[in-house]
Design an enzyme around this catalytic site. Structure first.
Site, PDB file in Angstrom:
ATOM      1  N   HIS A 140       0.809  -1.152   0.011  1.00 26.64           N
ATOM      2  CA  HIS A 140       0.068   0.002  -0.043  1.00 26.64           C
ATOM      3  C   HIS A 140       0.884   1.110   0.037  1.00 26.64           C
ATOM      4  CE1 HIS A 140      -3.923  -2.179   0.661  1.00 26.64           C
ATOM      5  NE2 HIS A 140      -3.516  -2.457   1.588  1.00 26.64           N
ATOM      6  N   CYS A 182      -0.161   2.641  -4.384  1.00 26.95           N
ATOM      7  CA  CYS A 182      -1.266   3.791  -4.553  1.00 26.95           C
ATOM      8  C   CYS A 182      -0.119   5.098  -4.224  1.00 26.95           C
ATOM      9  CB  CYS A 182      -2.259   3.979  -3.604  1.00 26.95           C
ATOM     10  SG  CYS A 182      -3.770   2.881  -4.420  1.00 26.95           S
TER      11      CYS A 182
END
Length: 297
Positions: A140, A182
């Protein structure tokens, strides 16, 4: 959920993003160590390696080390969901970089401290016999940061020890970072396009930031998509293009083909309102000073 390709193919599984849970981002602050929140066979040149001042020297005993950090499961305190599909990415990366000649090391579910210590340790190794260094980060993230299993760390703090003033044995050699994470929470709705178609190593001073390449899976500020069964769009495309064009095209040419494949061949299909029909474009930040060709065999 299924993933629809531009050519009509459908991938089973679901599309998701490497970011904080969608409905918690507005009010939740991330917990972490620093920074802000997360997610043909012919030779290309007749000149031999080392004789061309515009091409990285490749006549070393080995290609180098490739470190893969694969973070799938996260502590509950981070509010991060498990990154299903990332093991496919890790396996593909391991196979791809092994075929490119790298000695591959894989570390799964690393905390921020473990990531920092691992990269520091690798930076202190002797890379004198290596042509390059590669690192694949699967986690992430958000703009400028990447998550360990317990929080996040600035990407800059993970890569700084490979700079020229700290890692002398990699000075003048490519240091490649491929980052699937991301970089924000924006969604790319895409736009319609109408077509009318049918010498070498001297003792010169080198900037400490030189010879780095950061290949991000998405543009700054945007989500990065990952299929829960087939892996991320970026890593699927990267591994395919690296193996297909190795020894034929220079690395930046290959990365342009990765950009094209992600941009044109993928589109999200999600059960979440407003998350279907979304696109993605990788972002390549290069401080490379020469052309870099992976060996054909």
């Amino acid at each position: 959920m299924a993933e629809h390709h531009a050519d009509g193919d459908v991938q089973s599984g679901g599309d998701t993003v490497d970011a904080l849970p969608l409905f918690k981002r507005l009010n939740a602050k991330p917990k972490g160590s620093s920074g802000t929140a997360e997610e043909t066979d012919s030779s290309p040149s007749s000149k031999t390696a080392g004789s061309d001042p515009y091409r990285y020297k490749m006549d070393y005993p080995c290609m180098g080390t490739c470190l893969i950090i694969n973070n799938k499961n996260f502590h509950s305190s981070t509010n991060m969901s498990a990154r299903n599909g990332t093991d496919v990415d890790a396996a593909d990366a391991m196979k791809t970089f092994s075929k490119l000649g790298y000695k591959v090391n894989v570390a799964n579910d690393q905390t921020t401290k473990e990531m920092t210590q691992l990269l520091y340790k690798v930076s202190k190794e002797d890379h004198s016999n290596s042509a390059s260094f590669a690192c694949v980060l699967l986690s992430h993230g958000d703009e400028g940061v990447i998550y360990g299993t317990d929080g996040f760390e600035k990407l800059e703090d993970l890569t700084k020890n490979f700079k020229g003033d700290r890692c002398r044995s990699l000075v003048g050699k490519p240091k490649l970072f491929f980052i699937q994470a991301c970089r924000g929470s924006d969604l790319d709705g895409g736009s319609l396009v109408e077509t009318d178609s049918v010498d070498a190593q001297t003792s010169e001073r080198i900037p400490v930031e030189a010879d780095f390449l950061y290949a991000y899976s998405t543009a700054p500020g945007y989500y990065s998509w990952r299929n829960t069964q087939n892996g991320s769009w970026f890593m699927q495309s990267l591994c395919e293009m690296l193996l297909h064009f190795r020894g034929e095209l220079e690395l930046m040419q290959i990365m342009t083909r990765v950009n094209r494949k992600v941009a044109l061949n993928f589109e999200s299909a999600s059960n979440l309102p407003g998350y279907s029909g979304k696109k993605q474009i990788p972002c390549i930040v290069s401080m490379l000073t020469k052309d870099f060709y992976f060996p054909k065999n």
